[in-house]
Design an enzyme around this catalytic site. Structure first.
Site, mmCIF file in Angstrom:
data_model
loop_
_atom_site.group_PDB
_atom_site.id
_atom_site.type_symbol
_atom_site.label_atom_id
_atom_site.label_comp_id
_atom_site.label_asym_id
_atom_site.label_seq_id
_atom_site.Cartn_x
_atom_site.Cartn_y
_atom_site.Cartn_z
ATOM 1 N N ASP A 10 112.239 -52.451 -47.718
ATOM 2 C CA ASP A 10 112.551 -51.161 -47.514
ATOM 3 C C ASP A 10 114.120 -50.944 -47.877
ATOM 4 O O ASP A 10 114.830 -51.717 -47.739
ATOM 5 C CB ASP A 10 112.516 -51.001 -45.850
ATOM 6 C CG ASP A 10 112.875 -49.644 -45.341
ATOM 7 O OD1 ASP A 10 113.040 -48.721 -46.149
ATOM 8 O OD2 ASP A 10 113.344 -49.603 -44.074
ATOM 9 N N ASP B 132 96.544 -49.382 -58.782
ATOM 10 C CA ASP B 132 95.364 -49.495 -57.843
ATOM 11 C C ASP B 132 94.685 -48.014 -58.189
ATOM 12 O O ASP B 132 95.372 -46.823 -58.200
ATOM 13 C CB ASP B 132 95.518 -49.410 -56.359
ATOM 14 C CG ASP B 132 94.568 -50.311 -55.751
ATOM 15 O OD1 ASP B 132 93.344 -50.270 -55.855
ATOM 16 O OD2 ASP B 132 95.097 -51.169 -55.035
ATOM 17 N N GLU C 38 87.236 -54.314 -58.296
ATOM 18 C CA GLU C 38 87.001 -55.024 -56.838
ATOM 19 C C GLU C 38 85.466 -54.906 -56.508
ATOM 20 O O GLU C 38 84.740 -53.756 -56.731
ATOM 21 C CB GLU C 38 87.807 -54.355 -55.754
ATOM 22 C CG GLU C 38 87.682 -54.999 -54.325
ATOM 23 C CD GLU C 38 87.639 -54.096 -53.291
ATOM 24 O OE1 GLU C 38 87.410 -52.697 -53.570
ATOM 25 O OE2 GLU C 38 88.142 -54.861 -52.103
ATOM 26 N N ASN D 36 115.783 -47.650 -47.190
ATOM 27 C CA ASN D 36 116.560 -46.536 -46.418
ATOM 28 C C ASN D 36 116.380 -46.796 -45.101
ATOM 29 O O ASN D 36 116.547 -45.800 -44.319
ATOM 30 C CB ASN D 36 115.980 -45.341 -47.090
ATOM 31 C CG ASN D 36 114.252 -45.259 -46.775
ATOM 32 O OD1 ASN D 36 113.775 -46.219 -46.293
ATOM 33 N ND2 ASN D 36 114.065 -43.927 -47.100
ATOM 34 N N ASP E 90 89.325 -49.697 -57.179
ATOM 35 C CA ASP E 90 89.055 -50.207 -55.625
ATOM 36 C C ASP E 90 87.643 -49.751 -55.601
ATOM 37 O O ASP E 90 86.985 -48.613 -55.842
ATOM 38 C CB ASP E 90 90.209 -49.083 -54.811
ATOM 39 C CG ASP E 90 89.932 -49.460 -53.553
ATOM 40 O OD1 ASP E 90 90.166 -50.356 -52.837
ATOM 41 O OD2 ASP E 90 88.948 -48.513 -52.672
ATOM 42 N N HIS F 131 95.655 -58.373 -49.779
ATOM 43 C CA HIS F 131 95.867 -57.390 -48.570
ATOM 44 C C HIS F 131 94.663 -57.202 -47.518
ATOM 45 O O HIS F 131 94.825 -56.894 -46.616
ATOM 46 C CB HIS F 131 96.276 -56.166 -48.993
ATOM 47 C CG HIS F 131 95.401 -55.222 -49.700
ATOM 48 N ND1 HIS F 131 94.804 -56.027 -50.894
ATOM 49 C CD2 HIS F 131 94.651 -54.258 -49.384
ATOM 50 C CE1 HIS F 131 93.829 -54.939 -51.344
ATOM 51 N NE2 HIS F 131 93.804 -54.006 -50.301
ATOM 52 N N ASP F 132 93.656 -57.803 -47.835
ATOM 53 C CA ASP F 132 92.310 -57.601 -47.080
ATOM 54 C C ASP F 132 91.872 -59.030 -46.515
ATOM 55 O O ASP F 132 91.070 -58.991 -45.902
ATOM 56 C CB ASP F 132 91.180 -57.220 -48.041
ATOM 57 C CG ASP F 132 91.295 -55.434 -48.560
ATOM 58 O OD1 ASP F 132 91.893 -55.000 -47.676
ATOM 59 O OD2 ASP F 132 90.901 -55.130 -49.626
#
Ligand code: NOJ
Ligand code: CA
Length: 595
Positions: A67, A144, A300, A69, A246, A367-368
């Site tokens: 991150d 993606d 995917e 900010n 995807d 991430h899955d």
């Protein structure tokens, strides 16, 4: 318990794996014994290597990387500030999870504007700077593409749902209520597993294979396809280097929606993944987009089995470069336990199909999926480091393009939240609602989430020992794993024996030895329950990979006729005791040249 399992199977994308795995399990024993394919044509490979075969992909989850900010959400300027870190890894490509405008029902996999950057991630100027910064460091960018569905907040859908005569009505699938209830379709994220959502304004149901905020696009409509190709050219013209498609195996549907009796969480993937015209769409996309650029393309999902997968990537068919399957991430039982034989069988079976034609993706985490060291290694303090290094060694020494998920280079672990309130993932939260509405056991469901939830691998990257692991100065969108005080990048960067530096060495090894990219794979000692051993052979260059998938020391006898030809190229322990046998330490992993 049955309710829990159904909810889990349907609501975790890990379930895609289970279903594919079921369908392909039968012939795995035979596959594990031999690989008789002819060696690849080295001269041809040397002449014109495809860059995407030699690259190592680093999958970066933008929400959780850095991150810039203080709003608690990772962003593009955060990634820009860490470009030198990416370069230091040696990876050749970065795949970014979706960064387009999205209401974030499914963390960006519900897109409301395909040509704009999500404001919380930054601006198009930030994107352009990021792309330049990656390219300046010799790193390619894979984007993606989420086109099985859009967001329900996309202007197309807003118009489509407002009137049956909208010009965008046919961009989606509708079932008018006067025809009665539509034939059952299964939705993986829906709180009732129902893929049809009734929409009052036009008295019709719309289709959503994922959440009800992710309506499926109608690929039978040529206008939809042209919109997608034009959008892909927009990004390709910006100079990106590839696309990850995807859920693409699901785009093709029979628009008459014939009954599919017996559709369940266990079989919906195979029921959906080879719809009519799927390969026509891919060939059209190839003509309209891929053929005009030097892009890497990966889908995917890979159909029902390796033979289906070959249809996507056989170069003669001019569709895609790679797909990835779910067989490996789907092995084992509901406690996350698996037998090494299952892992060997899966990879060996797929290798047989792809030994001389087509190309594979090699991955264990994303991430899955949960964190790889928690799922396939051993994240207890004594074994986390060697087992994470072993998994890295495996990924970087297999035949196919390795996909390494961010944070695995540090051996980050599952967070194992105990309350549903801590989870952010639509899959976990809607799954909880489903179990609750069915009167299932919520404690059992929460126990399963600790093992399989996607949020386990989405926690913020652990940079240092500062507050929130240096990820943000604000409140992180998802809790930081408290173990950041010991597991973090700064500490590992300084330690030559860290998982991070092992990862860098593994990538350097793969770059140096093309045998690890192209060499023929041969499984050894198939029946060994704890050692995964294989050779890679490319002309005169040969390597032996031996991985002790256990927390105990093991001795492994070298097969007759196999001679070590030098010190290991890679070893996760300081030494390797080798005579006629290798004396392997717990989770020891070595790559050794052989004759
Ligand atoms: C697969 C993606 O990897 C996953 O994160 C997402 O939830 C579904 N597709 C729906 O887009
Ligand atoms: Ca931010």
């Amino acid at each position: 318990m049955k309710n829990i399992r159904t909810a889990l199977a349907g609501l975790l994308v890990a379930s895609l794996a289970t279903s594919c795995n079921q369908a392909t399990k039968t012939d795995t024993t035979a596959a594990a014994t031999t690989n008789s394919a002819a060696p690849p044509d080295t001269a041809a490979l040397a002449k014109k290597p495809d860059w995407w075969k030699e690259t190592v992909v680093y999958q970066l989850y933008p929400r959780s990387f850095q991150d810039s900010n203080g709003d608690g959400v990772g962003d593009l300027r955060g990634i820009i500030s860490r470009l030198d870190y990416l370069k230091s890894l040696g990876v050749g490509s970065v795949w970014l999870n979706p960064i387009y405008t999205s209401p974030n029902d499914d963390n960006g996999y519900d897109i409301s504007d395909y040509r704009q950057i999500q404001p919380e991630f930054g601006t198009m100027a930030d994107f352009d700077e990021l792309l330049r910064g990656l390219h300046a460091r010799g790193i390619k960018l894979i984007m993606d593409v989420v086109v099985n569905h859009s967001s329900d907040e996309h202007p197309w859908f807003k118009s489509a749902r407002a009137s049956r005569t909208s010009p965008y009505r046919d961009y989606y699938y509708w079932w008018p209520a006067e025809k009665g209830t539509p034939p059952a379709r299964f939705s993986t994220f829906d709180v009732q597993h129902n893929a049809w959502q009734y929409d009052a304004p036009t008295k019709s149901y719309y289709l959503h294979y994922f959440s009800k905020k992710q309506p499926d696009l109608n690929w039978t409509n040529p206008k939809v396809r042209q919109e997608v190709y034009s959008m892909m050219r927009f990004w390709a013209d910006k100079g990106i280097d590839g696309f990850r498609m995807d859920a693409f195996q699901f785009v093709a549907k029979d628009p008459t929606f014939p009954p599919m009796p017996g559709l369940t969480a266990q079989n919906f993937v195979n029921a959906y993944n080879h719809g009519p015209h799927l390969h026509d769409y891919l060939r059209e996309m190839n003509r309209e987009v891929f053929s005009k650029y030097n892009l890497m393309t990966v889908a995917e999902g890979a159909g029902r089995n390796p033979q289906d997968a070959m249809l996507f990537v056989d170069p003669a068919r001019k569709e895609l470069d790679m797909t990835y399957h779910f067989d490996a991430v789907g092995i084992g039982n509901k406690q996350g336990k698996y037998q090494l034989s299952e892992l060997k069988n899966v990879f060996t079976k797929w290798e047989q199909e792809f030994a001389t034609k087509g190309w594979q993706s090699i991955y264990l985490g994303s991430h899955d999926q949960p964190r790889i060291v928690s799922r396939f290694g051993d994240d207890r303090p004594a074994f986390r480091v060697p087992s994470a290094k072993l998994l890295t060694t495996f990924l970087l020494s297999m035949h196919g393009t390795p996909y390494c998920y961010f944070g695995d280079e540090l051996g980050m672990t599952n967070i194992r939240f105990s309350s549903i309130a801590d989870y952010r993932d639509v899959a976990a939260r809607n799954g909880y609602e489903l179990v609750k509405s069915q009167g299932g056991s919520l404690p059992d469901y929460l126990a399963s989430l600790k093992i399989f939830s996607r949020d386990n691998s989405r926690t913020p990257f652990q940079w240092n020992t500062a507050a929130n692991a240096g990820f943000t100065t604000g409140t992180p969108w998802l809790q930081v794993n408290p173990n950041y005080t010991t597991i973090n990048e700064t500490a590992q960067n300084q330690d030559p024996n860290s998982i991070l530096n092992h990862f860098r060495r593994a990538i350097a090894m793969r770059k140096q030895h093309k045998v690890l990219v192209y060499g023929q794979y041969q499984l050894l000692d198939a029946a060994n329950p704890t050692i995964y051993a294989y050779t890679r052979t490319l002309g005169q260059e040969k390597a032996l990979v031996v991985l002790n998938f256990s927390a105990e020391a093991r001795s492994w006898a070298l097969p007759a006729g196999l001679t070590l030809a030098g010190p290991p190229w890679l070893n996760n322990y300081p030494t390797l005791a080798a005579t006629a046998s290798l004396a392997l330490q717990p989770w020891q992993a070595v790559v050794v040249p052989i004759r």
